[in-house]
Structures are given as structure tokens and as C-alpha cells.
Scaffold this motif. Sequence first.
Motif, PDB file in Angstrom:
ATOM      1  N   GLN A  56       0.850  -1.190   0.000  1.00 55.34           N
ATOM      2  CA  GLN A  56       0.000   0.000   0.000  1.00 55.34           C
ATOM      3  C   GLN A  56       0.890   1.245   0.000  1.00 55.34           C
ATOM      4  OE1 GLN A  56      -3.230  -0.167  -0.188  1.00 55.34           O
ATOM      5  NE2 GLN A  56      -3.913   1.925   0.253  1.00 55.34           N
ATOM      6  N   GLN A  63       1.209   5.338   0.288  1.00 53.82           N
ATOM      7  CA  GLN A  63       0.538   6.513   0.830  1.00 53.82           C
ATOM      8  C   GLN A  63       1.099   7.765   0.179  1.00 53.82           C
ATOM      9  OE1 GLN A  63       1.107   6.105   5.087  1.00 53.82           O
ATOM     10  NE2 GLN A  63      -0.792   4.958   5.286  1.00 53.82           N
ATOM     11  N   ALA A 119       1.002  12.016   0.418  1.00 47.89           N
ATOM     12  CA  ALA A 119       0.702  13.094   1.363  1.00 47.89           C
ATOM     13  C   ALA A 119       1.037  14.427   0.729  1.00 47.89           C
ATOM     14  CB  ALA A 119       1.500  12.905   2.647  1.00 47.89           C
ATOM     15  N   CYS A 128       3.963  16.630  -2.965  1.00 50.04           N
ATOM     16  CA  CYS A 128       3.324  15.331  -2.744  1.00 50.04           C
ATOM     17  C   CYS A 128       4.425  14.327  -2.451  1.00 50.04           C
ATOM     18  CB  CYS A 128       2.525  14.914  -3.962  1.00 50.04           C
ATOM     19  SG  CYS A 128       1.866  13.232  -3.884  1.00 50.04           S
ATOM     20  N   SER A 182       5.110   7.364   0.094  1.00 57.68           N
ATOM     21  CA  SER A 182       5.727   6.614   1.186  1.00 57.68           C
ATOM     22  C   SER A 182       6.800   5.650   0.712  1.00 57.68           C
ATOM     23  CB  SER A 182       4.653   5.841   1.959  1.00 57.68           C
ATOM     24  OG  SER A 182       3.960   4.952   1.101  1.00 57.68           O
ATOM     25  N   TYR A 224      -3.760   5.558  -6.332  1.00 55.92           N
ATOM     26  CA  TYR A 224      -3.623   6.063  -4.975  1.00 55.92           C
ATOM     27  C   TYR A 224      -3.890   7.563  -4.940  1.00 55.92           C
ATOM     28  CZ  TYR A 224      -1.334   1.610  -4.030  1.00 55.92           C
ATOM     29  OH  TYR A 224      -1.056   0.267  -3.914  1.00 55.92           O
ATOM     30  N   GLY A 228      -3.846  11.170  -2.228  1.00 59.82           N
ATOM     31  CA  GLY A 228      -3.545  11.796  -0.964  1.00 59.82           C
ATOM     32  C   GLY A 228      -4.805  12.339  -0.325  1.00 59.82           C
ATOM     33  N   GLN A 229      -4.640  12.922   0.838  1.00 59.03           N
ATOM     34  CA  GLN A 229      -5.794  13.422   1.588  1.00 59.03           C
ATOM     35  C   GLN A 229      -6.219  14.812   1.142  1.00 59.03           C
ATOM     36  OE1 GLN A 229      -2.712  13.626   2.612  1.00 59.03           O
ATOM     37  NE2 GLN A 229      -2.508  15.730   3.347  1.00 59.03           N
TER      38      GLN A 229
END
Length: 121
Positions: free
Chosen positions: A1, A3, A5, A22, A25, A110, A112-113
Motif C-alpha cells: 500500500q 501513501q 501526502a 506530494c 511513502s 492512490y 492523498g488526503q
Amino acid sequence: QIQLAESGGGLVQAGGSLRLSCAASAGTICLSDMAWHRQAPGKERELIAYILSGGSTHYADSVKGRFTISRDNATNMVYLQMNSLRPEDTAVYYCNSDPLATWPQGLCDYWGQGTQVTVSS
């Protein structure tokens, strides 16, 4: 997975600049193509820029000539330099991998928030 951010959003006056970052991970082939989207209140999410593995970039007409997408593969970072900001650029900005759905079944899709960008007039 994986991530993603985002960071770098904030409040800026019209005509100003911001640089969004951005951070991924981990490095993976899923990050070959990367994009920035945005969603303004009451509007649909809009793909505004993407960068392909070979380095080519593409922009929505709404940001062309003002925004620049770039990447640093060594650090798994993607950036969006935003210049000459306008009030209509106000939105939540999202980083996304595989915007062209190169990989099947959303394998590399994927998000980000999001980070809020507000441009005052």
C-alpha cells in the motif's frame, strides 16, 4: 500500500504563488505517472496536470501557462508550482498516481488526503 501526502497549501492573494508537494511513502512502478487534481466547492474534481514516466507533462487549459508539475524520482516527490493564482483556483488539491489508469483494476490508483488552497481577491 502506497501513501501519498500533500503539503504546501494555504491562503494567498490573487497574483501570488504557492508550491504544493506530494510525498510518496515508497518508490514503486505505480508512481510512474503522477497527477494533480483539484475540487472546488460544489464542483466536480478536475484533473489539472500530470507528468508521465518519460517526463512529458500535460495541463488543463484552466492552468496552462501558470502551473508547472515536476517530480524528483530520487525522493519520490511530485510538485505543483502555481503562479499567477486566481480566486477561481481556490480548491482542495489532490495528488494521485496512475491518472491514466495504465494499470488494471485500480491497482495503482492512490490518492492523498488533499491540501486546501484559498486565493483571495
